[in-house]
Design a protein around this motif. Sequence first.
Motif, PDB file in Angstrom:
ATOM      1  N   THR A  46      29.988  38.707  59.032  1.00 49.12           N
ATOM      2  CA  THR A  46      29.467  39.620  58.013  1.00 49.12           C
ATOM      3  C   THR A  46      28.324  40.443  58.612  1.00 49.12           C
ATOM      4  O   THR A  46      27.763  40.070  59.642  1.00 49.12           O
ATOM      5  CB  THR A  46      28.938  38.828  56.809  1.00 49.12           C
ATOM      6  OG1 THR A  46      27.825  38.030  57.240  1.00 49.12           O
ATOM      7  CG2 THR A  46      30.019  37.941  56.212  1.00 49.12           C
TER       8      THR A  46
ATOM      9  N   TYR B  82      45.934  31.752  62.805  1.00 55.10           N
ATOM     10  CA  TYR B  82      45.612  32.391  61.531  1.00 55.10           C
ATOM     11  C   TYR B  82      44.372  31.769  60.897  1.00 55.10           C
ATOM     12  O   TYR B  82      43.532  32.471  60.344  1.00 55.10           O
ATOM     13  CB  TYR B  82      46.791  32.316  60.563  1.00 55.10           C
ATOM     14  CG  TYR B  82      47.828  33.388  60.790  1.00 55.10           C
ATOM     15  CD1 TYR B  82      47.460  34.723  60.905  1.00 55.10           C
ATOM     16  CD2 TYR B  82      49.170  33.081  60.887  1.00 55.10           C
ATOM     17  CE1 TYR B  82      48.391  35.714  61.109  1.00 55.10           C
ATOM     18  CE2 TYR B  82      50.119  34.065  61.092  1.00 55.10           C
ATOM     19  CZ  TYR B  82      49.732  35.386  61.205  1.00 55.10           C
ATOM     20  OH  TYR B  82      50.657  36.363  61.412  1.00 55.10           O
TER      21      TYR B  82
ATOM     22  N   ALA C 154      41.404  33.162  62.716  1.00 51.04           N
ATOM     23  CA  ALA C 154      41.176  34.564  62.342  1.00 51.04           C
ATOM     24  C   ALA C 154      40.532  34.670  60.965  1.00 51.04           C
ATOM     25  O   ALA C 154      39.616  35.471  60.762  1.00 51.04           O
ATOM     26  CB  ALA C 154      42.500  35.333  62.372  1.00 51.04           C
ATOM     27  N   VAL C 155      40.971  33.859  60.031  1.00 51.57           N
ATOM     28  CA  VAL C 155      40.379  33.880  58.687  1.00 51.57           C
ATOM     29  C   VAL C 155      38.927  33.405  58.745  1.00 51.57           C
ATOM     30  O   VAL C 155      38.048  33.976  58.097  1.00 51.57           O
ATOM     31  CB  VAL C 155      41.208  33.026  57.705  1.00 51.57           C
ATOM     32  CG1 VAL C 155      40.464  32.779  56.404  1.00 51.57           C
ATOM     33  CG2 VAL C 155      42.546  33.707  57.434  1.00 51.57           C
TER      34      VAL C 155
ATOM     35  N   TRP D 207      36.867  36.212  60.085  1.00 51.67           N
ATOM     36  CA  TRP D 207      36.729  37.226  59.056  1.00 51.67           C
ATOM     37  C   TRP D 207      35.707  36.804  58.004  1.00 51.67           C
ATOM     38  O   TRP D 207      34.916  37.617  57.537  1.00 51.67           O
ATOM     39  CB  TRP D 207      38.094  37.487  58.425  1.00 51.67           C
ATOM     40  CG  TRP D 207      38.055  38.483  57.317  1.00 51.67           C
ATOM     41  CD1 TRP D 207      37.908  39.840  57.424  1.00 51.67           C
ATOM     42  CD2 TRP D 207      38.137  38.206  55.928  1.00 51.67           C
ATOM     43  NE1 TRP D 207      37.918  40.414  56.179  1.00 51.67           N
ATOM     44  CE2 TRP D 207      38.051  39.432  55.241  1.00 51.67           C
ATOM     45  CE3 TRP D 207      38.291  37.036  55.193  1.00 51.67           C
ATOM     46  CZ2 TRP D 207      38.116  39.513  53.859  1.00 51.67           C
ATOM     47  CZ3 TRP D 207      38.352  37.122  53.820  1.00 51.67           C
ATOM     48  CH2 TRP D 207      38.259  38.351  53.170  1.00 51.67           C
ATOM     49  N   MET D 208      35.694  35.519  57.651  1.00 53.31           N
ATOM     50  CA  MET D 208      34.766  35.031  56.628  1.00 53.31           C
ATOM     51  C   MET D 208      33.320  35.025  57.116  1.00 53.31           C
ATOM     52  O   MET D 208      32.404  35.332  56.361  1.00 53.31           O
ATOM     53  CB  MET D 208      35.159  33.614  56.194  1.00 53.31           C
ATOM     54  CG  MET D 208      36.411  33.556  55.343  1.00 53.31           C
ATOM     55  SD  MET D 208      36.967  31.873  54.995  1.00 53.31           S
ATOM     56  CE  MET D 208      35.506  31.093  54.394  1.00 53.31           C
TER      57      MET D 208
END
Length: 140
Positions: free
Chosen positions: A111, A100, A103-104, A107-108
């Motif tokens: 972009t 997790y 994954a975060v 995601w951060m």
Amino acid sequence: MVFFTTFSILIGIKATCLNLWQFILWRVLGMGAAGGAEVTNIAQCSEYWPKEHRGFALGLHHTGYPVGALLGGLAASWILATFGSENWRLVFLLTPIIGYVLAVMLWMFATPKSYQEVNDYAHGLTAPSDEPEEVLGFVE
């Protein structure tokens, strides 16, 4: 990845995994999700990397499995050595947290700006395209 990780966490929670059949159910569902993700990951490697480096991308992707298995085994052995084998559920509860967190982080940092920076850095390599490629068929 999300389904696999969630099913692993359900094994770590005693209330959702009281019997052997529940353990087997969560593992089968989790590995089914991981198998489906493998196909998607390969397609992403072939789409996101420049054509000139797709072979390297696929090799790099497949290097992740043995490295991940090694790191997962080390994490499991550390958890068992630290908390005792009677707390085996902690392996399924604590190690998914790493997934997790990764994954975060993805995601951060994934972009549109960072994607463009990577494409600008490619120095003349074929940039990934949003347009579908022409598919060649079999000649009869």
